[in-house]
Design a protein around this motif. Structure first.
Motif, PDB file in Angstrom:
ATOM      1  N   ASN A 190       0.849  -1.183   0.000  1.00  0.00           N
ATOM      2  CA  ASN A 190       0.000   0.000   0.000  1.00  0.00           C
ATOM      3  C   ASN A 190       0.893   1.244   0.000  1.00  0.00           C
ATOM      4  O   ASN A 190       1.547   1.545   0.999  1.00  0.00           O
ATOM      5  CB  ASN A 190      -0.910   0.000   1.233  1.00  0.00           C
ATOM      6  CG  ASN A 190      -1.831   1.205   1.263  1.00  0.00           C
ATOM      7  OD1 ASN A 190      -2.290   1.662   0.224  1.00  0.00           O
ATOM      8  ND2 ASN A 190      -2.086   1.744   2.447  1.00  0.00           N
ATOM      9  N   ARG A 233      -6.193   1.705  -4.960  1.00  0.00           N
ATOM     10  CA  ARG A 233      -5.587   0.857  -3.916  1.00  0.00           C
ATOM     11  C   ARG A 233      -6.364  -0.446  -3.797  1.00  0.00           C
ATOM     12  O   ARG A 233      -7.597  -0.445  -3.851  1.00  0.00           O
ATOM     13  CB  ARG A 233      -5.587   1.583  -2.569  1.00  0.00           C
ATOM     14  CG  ARG A 233      -4.833   2.911  -2.575  1.00  0.00           C
ATOM     15  CD  ARG A 233      -4.933   3.593  -1.211  1.00  0.00           C
ATOM     16  NE  ARG A 233      -4.378   4.937  -1.257  1.00  0.00           N
ATOM     17  CZ  ARG A 233      -3.080   5.219  -1.117  1.00  0.00           C
ATOM     18  NH1 ARG A 233      -2.227   4.236  -0.902  1.00  0.00           N
ATOM     19  NH2 ARG A 233      -2.654   6.468  -1.168  1.00  0.00           N
ATOM     20  N   PHE A 234      -5.638  -1.561  -3.630  1.00  0.00           N
ATOM     21  CA  PHE A 234      -6.274  -2.871  -3.524  1.00  0.00           C
ATOM     22  C   PHE A 234      -5.754  -3.646  -2.307  1.00  0.00           C
ATOM     23  O   PHE A 234      -5.382  -4.813  -2.422  1.00  0.00           O
ATOM     24  CB  PHE A 234      -5.996  -3.706  -4.782  1.00  0.00           C
ATOM     25  CG  PHE A 234      -6.332  -3.013  -6.069  1.00  0.00           C
ATOM     26  CD1 PHE A 234      -7.642  -2.881  -6.490  1.00  0.00           C
ATOM     27  CD2 PHE A 234      -5.324  -2.498  -6.872  1.00  0.00           C
ATOM     28  CE1 PHE A 234      -7.940  -2.251  -7.689  1.00  0.00           C
ATOM     29  CE2 PHE A 234      -5.620  -1.877  -8.073  1.00  0.00           C
ATOM     30  CZ  PHE A 234      -6.930  -1.747  -8.479  1.00  0.00           C
ATOM     31  N   THR A 235      -5.665  -3.029  -1.189  1.00  0.00           N
ATOM     32  CA  THR A 235      -5.213  -3.653   0.068  1.00  0.00           C
ATOM     33  C   THR A 235      -3.721  -3.961   0.054  1.00  0.00           C
ATOM     34  O   THR A 235      -2.941  -3.298   0.717  1.00  0.00           O
ATOM     35  CB  THR A 235      -6.011  -4.937   0.397  1.00  0.00           C
ATOM     36  OG1 THR A 235      -7.401  -4.677   0.237  1.00  0.00           O
ATOM     37  CG2 THR A 235      -5.736  -5.387   1.840  1.00  0.00           C
ATOM     38  N   TRP A 332      -8.022  -8.098  -8.436  1.00  0.00           N
ATOM     39  CA  TRP A 332      -7.684  -7.402  -7.194  1.00  0.00           C
ATOM     40  C   TRP A 332      -8.844  -6.529  -6.702  1.00  0.00           C
ATOM     41  O   TRP A 332      -9.062  -6.402  -5.495  1.00  0.00           O
ATOM     42  CB  TRP A 332      -6.410  -6.563  -7.373  1.00  0.00           C
ATOM     43  CG  TRP A 332      -5.159  -7.365  -7.201  1.00  0.00           C
ATOM     44  CD1 TRP A 332      -4.313  -7.793  -8.175  1.00  0.00           C
ATOM     45  CD2 TRP A 332      -4.634  -7.852  -5.965  1.00  0.00           C
ATOM     46  NE1 TRP A 332      -3.283  -8.518  -7.635  1.00  0.00           N
ATOM     47  CE2 TRP A 332      -3.452  -8.568  -6.273  1.00  0.00           C
ATOM     48  CE3 TRP A 332      -5.026  -7.766  -4.642  1.00  0.00           C
ATOM     49  CZ2 TRP A 332      -2.664  -9.187  -5.304  1.00  0.00           C
ATOM     50  CZ3 TRP A 332      -4.245  -8.375  -3.658  1.00  0.00           C
ATOM     51  CH2 TRP A 332      -3.089  -9.078  -3.993  1.00  0.00           C
ATOM     52  N   ARG A 333      -9.595  -5.942  -7.643  1.00  0.00           N
ATOM     53  CA  ARG A 333     -10.763  -5.152  -7.231  1.00  0.00           C
ATOM     54  C   ARG A 333     -11.768  -6.022  -6.487  1.00  0.00           C
ATOM     55  O   ARG A 333     -12.275  -5.642  -5.419  1.00  0.00           O
ATOM     56  CB  ARG A 333     -11.448  -4.538  -8.472  1.00  0.00           C
ATOM     57  CG  ARG A 333     -10.747  -3.312  -9.018  1.00  0.00           C
ATOM     58  CD  ARG A 333     -11.562  -2.618 -10.101  1.00  0.00           C
ATOM     59  NE  ARG A 333     -10.716  -1.612 -10.747  1.00  0.00           N
ATOM     60  CZ  ARG A 333     -10.148  -1.760 -11.948  1.00  0.00           C
ATOM     61  NH1 ARG A 333     -10.353  -2.870 -12.638  1.00  0.00           N
ATOM     62  NH2 ARG A 333      -9.394  -0.810 -12.442  1.00  0.00           N
ATOM     63  N   TYR A 335     -11.164  -8.822  -5.013  1.00  0.00           N
ATOM     64  CA  TYR A 335     -10.557  -9.284  -3.753  1.00  0.00           C
ATOM     65  C   TYR A 335     -10.689  -8.199  -2.675  1.00  0.00           C
ATOM     66  O   TYR A 335     -11.038  -8.487  -1.522  1.00  0.00           O
ATOM     67  CB  TYR A 335      -9.081  -9.638  -3.965  1.00  0.00           C
ATOM     68  CG  TYR A 335      -8.403 -10.109  -2.699  1.00  0.00           C
ATOM     69  CD1 TYR A 335      -8.439 -11.454  -2.336  1.00  0.00           C
ATOM     70  CD2 TYR A 335      -7.764  -9.208  -1.848  1.00  0.00           C
ATOM     71  CE1 TYR A 335      -7.847 -11.889  -1.163  1.00  0.00           C
ATOM     72  CE2 TYR A 335      -7.176  -9.636  -0.670  1.00  0.00           C
ATOM     73  CZ  TYR A 335      -7.219 -10.973  -0.339  1.00  0.00           C
ATOM     74  OH  TYR A 335      -6.636 -11.399   0.832  1.00  0.00           O
ATOM     75  N   ALA A 336     -10.385  -6.944  -3.060  1.00  0.00           N
ATOM     76  CA  ALA A 336     -10.441  -5.843  -2.099  1.00  0.00           C
ATOM     77  C   ALA A 336     -11.864  -5.643  -1.576  1.00  0.00           C
ATOM     78  O   ALA A 336     -12.077  -5.416  -0.377  1.00  0.00           O
ATOM     79  CB  ALA A 336      -9.920  -4.560  -2.739  1.00  0.00           C
ATOM     80  N   SER A 339     -12.725  -8.462   0.800  1.00  0.00           N
ATOM     81  CA  SER A 339     -12.000  -8.308   2.065  1.00  0.00           C
ATOM     82  C   SER A 339     -12.726  -7.319   2.967  1.00  0.00           C
ATOM     83  O   SER A 339     -12.859  -7.534   4.179  1.00  0.00           O
ATOM     84  CB  SER A 339     -10.573  -7.822   1.818  1.00  0.00           C
ATOM     85  OG  SER A 339      -9.838  -8.772   1.085  1.00  0.00           O
TER      86      SER A 339
END
Length: 343
Positions: A190, A233-235, A332-333, A335-336, A339
């Motif tokens: 990050n 940002r994706f964690t 990733w989107r 996944y974020a 999460s």
């Protein structure tokens, strides 16, 4: 002092490699030194070349046990010209974004080498260009049309000169840092600041000659400046936009590794390992799936701007983020989002 043979290079020998040892070079056998520089070279072949008088240090033939010192110029010369000088036109598909009498703008596919070199003597962008256009001008490195380049596994925009005048004009723009170059990169971790500047001289690593590294005190290498902005940002990873002020080899890759944010799946710089995140098996599987979708470093030359050599008009070109990077970002989107929902 090491024994050398007082043999100057004769006119029927062709230079294949040339390396200058930097100021921090510790004494190292020339065969080991060359092993660090030349991909796919074997020590036995290098020793045979030395035995035949084909390895020169400061223009004198040396044995393979010669110890390379700072500022030594090490050259490999052979009786035949380098393969890259024997350019062959090849009918290779090239994604041409723009073309006129002076310039071509190409959107390079990932995996395509820009110009012939050791291990890549065909199938390069230059092979395709000389099939498309006859009599491209050559630069000091005998690379037709090229005024800049991007790495094999980096995708994106590249401008090629079609005339001697265009080559000189564009080369000066790159030298004067007046071109516009924006890259998109997915990096590990990050990135805390929304924007920033990375500075630090970039030069060849003293430990691994296939990598570039940052010398923050400027004792080696050349000045390099990269400006960045966070896009998303994706964690555990971050998408950043990078604006190049200088254009050093592997600049973005080396600069982001230097600040602890190696490019995602950049094998040469260690980004093909799971550098951030959890220890859960499910997460490990997710990242490995991302690597399969994007089997290269996550770097794309998205925007290119320059002054047209003849018209004086500032021209700007933009390219879409390629499918492999976009597919990885979408993973990733999701996944974020998942999460956050599970928190």
């Amino acid at each position: 002092m090491q024994e050398t043979n007082d043999i100057n290079e004769s006119s029927d020998l062709y230079e294949h490699y040339r390396f200058e040892a930097n100021d921090g070079q510790v004494p190292l056998r020339v065969d080991k030194f060359l092993m660090n520089f030349i991909e796919n070279a074997t020590r036995n072949k290098i020793q045979q070349a030395a035995k035949a008088g084909n390895i020169l240090v400061n223009d004198f033939a040396v044995k393979s046990n010669y110890k390379v010192k700072p500022k030594d110029v090490v050259r490999v010369v052979l009786s035949y010209p380098p393969h890259e000088n024997l350019l062959v036109a090849e009918d290779i598909p090239i994604n041409i974004v723009y073309e006129d009498d002076d310039v071509i703008v190409v959107n390079k596919e990932p995996g395509m080498v820009v110009h012939p070199g050791h291990g890549n003597y065909s199938g390069t962008l230059v092979n395709g260009l000389i099939h498309h256009i006859e009599n491209l001008p050559t630069n000091s490195n005998e690379r037709p049309g090229l005024v800049h380049r991007i790495d094999k596994d980096t995708s994106g925009l590249l401008v090629v000169a079609k005339t001697e005048y265009a080559m000189a004009h564009l080369s000066k723009q790159f030298f004067d840092k007046t071109t516009e170059r924006l890259y998109y990169a997915l990096v590990w971790g990050n990135v805390e600041e929304d924007s920033g500047t990375i500075e630090g001289h970039i030069g060849r690593s003293l430990k691994n000659r296939l990598q570039m590294t940052v010398f923050p005190d400027g004792e080696f290498g050349k000045e390099a400046v990269t400006h960045y902005k966070v896009v998303e940002r994706f964690t555990y990873v971050t998408l950043v936009q990078c604006k190049l002020e200088t254009g050093r080899t592997h600049q973005i890759r080396a600069h982001f590794k230097y600040i602890g944010h190696t490019l995602f799946n950049d094998e040469r710089y260690g980004g093909d390992l799971i550098l951030k995140g959890t220890t859960f098996t499910k997460y490990k599987q997710f990242v490995e799936n991302c690597f399969k979708v994007l089997p290269r470093q996550a770097l794309h030359a998205k925007t290119l701007g320059f002054v047209h050599p003849t018209t004086g008009e500032f021209m700007q070109f933009n390219s879409d983020i390629p499918k492999d990077i976009e597919d990885c970002l979408e993973k990733w989107r999701r996944y974020a989002v998942n999460s956050l929902e599970n928190d």
